[in-house]
Design a protein around this motif. Structure first.
Motif, mmCIF file in Angstrom:
data_model
loop_
_atom_site.group_PDB
_atom_site.id
_atom_site.type_symbol
_atom_site.label_atom_id
_atom_site.label_comp_id
_atom_site.label_asym_id
_atom_site.label_seq_id
_atom_site.Cartn_x
_atom_site.Cartn_y
_atom_site.Cartn_z
ATOM 1 N N GLU A 135 56.737 32.409 27.307
ATOM 2 C CA GLU A 135 57.042 31.621 26.115
ATOM 3 C C GLU A 135 57.898 30.436 26.525
ATOM 4 O OE1 GLU A 135 58.336 33.501 22.497
ATOM 5 O OE2 GLU A 135 57.559 35.442 23.156
ATOM 6 N N ALA A 136 57.573 29.264 26.000
ATOM 7 C CA ALA A 136 58.337 28.053 26.293
ATOM 8 C C ALA A 136 59.412 27.850 25.237
ATOM 9 C CB ALA A 136 57.410 26.844 26.332
ATOM 10 N N SER A 137 60.551 27.379 25.683
ATOM 11 C CA SER A 137 61.641 27.069 24.752
ATOM 12 C C SER A 137 62.449 25.908 25.313
ATOM 13 C CB SER A 137 62.549 28.294 24.552
ATOM 14 O OG SER A 137 63.154 28.673 25.771
ATOM 15 N N GLY A 138 63.134 25.204 24.441
ATOM 16 C CA GLY A 138 64.018 24.126 24.886
ATOM 17 C C GLY A 138 63.331 23.050 25.695
ATOM 18 N N GLY A 139 62.144 22.664 25.285
ATOM 19 C CA GLY A 139 61.441 21.594 25.985
ATOM 20 C C GLY A 139 60.719 22.038 27.243
ATOM 21 N N GLU A 140 60.648 23.340 27.495
ATOM 22 C CA GLU A 140 59.925 23.826 28.677
ATOM 23 C C GLU A 140 58.430 23.586 28.527
ATOM 24 O OE1 GLU A 140 62.863 27.497 30.047
ATOM 25 O OE2 GLU A 140 61.197 27.868 28.672
ATOM 26 N N LEU A 141 57.759 23.534 29.661
ATOM 27 C CA LEU A 141 56.323 23.259 29.706
ATOM 28 C C LEU A 141 55.591 24.426 30.358
ATOM 29 C CD1 LEU A 141 54.679 19.938 30.729
ATOM 30 C CD2 LEU A 141 54.083 21.988 32.014
ATOM 31 N N LEU A 142 54.446 24.774 29.798
ATOM 32 C CA LEU A 142 53.625 25.840 30.349
ATOM 33 C C LEU A 142 52.322 25.261 30.893
ATOM 34 C CD1 LEU A 142 54.025 28.466 27.479
ATOM 35 C CD2 LEU A 142 55.223 28.450 29.672
ATOM 36 N N ALA A 143 51.905 25.756 32.044
ATOM 37 C CA ALA A 143 50.665 25.289 32.649
ATOM 38 C C ALA A 143 50.012 26.445 33.396
ATOM 39 C CB ALA A 143 50.932 24.122 33.603
ATOM 40 N N GLY A 144 48.735 26.287 33.690
ATOM 41 C CA GLY A 144 48.023 27.350 34.392
ATOM 42 C C GLY A 144 46.830 26.826 35.154
ATOM 43 N N TYR A 145 46.287 27.727 35.968
ATOM 44 C CA TYR A 145 45.102 27.387 36.763
ATOM 45 C C TYR A 145 44.386 28.677 37.122
ATOM 46 C CZ TYR A 145 42.325 25.928 40.838
ATOM 47 O OH TYR A 145 41.310 25.693 41.728
ATOM 48 N N VAL A 146 43.058 28.677 36.965
ATOM 49 C CA VAL A 146 42.213 29.776 37.431
ATOM 50 C C VAL A 146 41.203 29.174 38.397
ATOM 51 C CG1 VAL A 146 40.564 31.561 36.812
ATOM 52 C CG2 VAL A 146 42.503 31.101 35.302
ATOM 53 N N HIS A 147 41.147 29.723 39.603
ATOM 54 C CA HIS A 147 40.334 29.120 40.661
ATOM 55 C C HIS A 147 38.847 29.396 40.437
ATOM 56 C CE1 HIS A 147 39.554 27.331 44.508
ATOM 57 N NE2 HIS A 147 38.929 28.399 44.936
ATOM 58 N N PRO A 148 38.040 28.337 40.268
ATOM 59 C CA PRO A 148 36.597 28.512 40.064
ATOM 60 C C PRO A 148 35.882 28.618 41.401
ATOM 61 C CG PRO A 148 37.178 26.194 39.897
ATOM 62 C CD PRO A 148 38.459 26.934 40.163
ATOM 63 N N PRO A 149 34.622 29.087 41.429
ATOM 64 C CA PRO A 149 33.859 29.561 40.264
ATOM 65 C C PRO A 149 34.035 31.047 39.995
ATOM 66 C CG PRO A 149 32.416 29.477 42.157
ATOM 67 C CD PRO A 149 33.769 29.005 42.639
ATOM 68 N N ALA A 150 34.630 31.780 40.945
ATOM 69 C CA ALA A 150 34.713 33.237 40.804
ATOM 70 C C ALA A 150 35.737 33.674 39.762
ATOM 71 C CB ALA A 150 35.045 33.883 42.148
#
Length: 265
Positions: A135-150
């Motif tokens: 959970e983001a709070s106080g201006g925090e940023l969330l990001a993600g990545y799932v490696h394709p194609p598998a």
């Protein structure tokens, strides 16, 4: 033996997803009692799941969602690649992600019944290998990545400062570099001491004058150990001339938390 109608077998199959012959046998054993047959199939499914529990689950899928200040990620393992593309398997994985997104990693316990039924239906070990929710709070940023194609490696990142593109690039970096620690202070002192002792005994160190040995060992720790194990010390995969720490400093960002799942490891 009680005569079991085809319509009753179909009804049990629709309710449980079990095979036609399994449904027929369960109904025969319970003398046509639909509720008892459903319970029997579930019990058998639990037994089968227990037998398959030791099988490796290096195939499967990593799913994630990021929306409204909440990021969730799950890793659902199975035994074979064909099953990782099975529609029932995919629906189960999506349902686990939905639960974790709503209620956090502990919500995985609530889907174990569905997992056991799926194991019985598909005939492979299926395991929730990992679950995380940020959970983001106080201006925090969330990001993600799932490696394709598998889609078998996934990363979530929580940042203070920076922007979405930095978060995505950092998650991509972590998927590749697999750091064990964010900063050096997190590395247990005994582990550092152990590594230092190993380097001190290396021939190319022992052969040097005693007054420079410590400096050589510190350089080895930085290049061979910290640069592999500690995120901020790692070379930035998008520009190996910089470290992750340099990139974060340039963009005024700090890593708050990371989570990485890799089904093949």
């Amino acid at each position: 033996m009680t005569e079991i109608s085809a319509s009753l077998v179909r009804e049990l199959r629709e309710q449980t997803g079990a095979g036609m012959m399994d449904c027929k046998r369960a109904l025969q054993e319970t003398e046509g009692d639909l509720d008892a047959a459903r319970k029997l199939l579930r019990e058998k499914g639990m037994a089968q799941a227990g037998k398959r529990a030791t099988r490796t689950t290096n195939e499967g899928v990593v799913l994630q969602s990021i929306e409204g200040g909440v990021a969730a990620m799950v890793a659902i393992g199975c035994e074979s690649e064909p099953v990782s593309g099975n529609e029932d398997f995919r629906q189960f994985a999506a349902s686990v992600l939905e639960r974790v997104n709503a209620d956090g990693p502990d919500a995985v316990e609530a889907v174990d019944g569905a997992r056991v039924e799926l194991v019985s239906k598909i005939g492979e070990n299926i395991v929730v290998r990992g679950a995380e929710r940020f959970e983001a709070s106080g201006g925090e940023l969330l990001a993600g990545y799932v490696h394709p194609p598998a889609n078998k490696i996934g990363v979530l990142v929580k940042l203070a400062g920076g922007d979405a593109e930095l978060g995505r690039l950092l998650a991509m970096h972590i998927s590749f570099s697999n750091p064990r620690y964010l900063v050096r202070d997190e590395v247990p002192a005994e582990l550092v001491a152990e590594e230092r002792d190993v380097y001190m005994k290396q021939p190319d160190v022992v052969s040097k004058p005693e007054q420079v040995q410590e400096k050589i060992v510190e350089g080895m720790l930085k290049k061979r150990f910290f640069a592999e194990q500690v995120l901020v010390d790692q070379p930035w995969i998008h520009d190996s001339g910089k470290s992750v720490e340099q990139v974060l400093t340039e963009q005024g960002a700090k890593v708050v938390a990371i989570r990485r799942f890799a089904l093949s490891e």
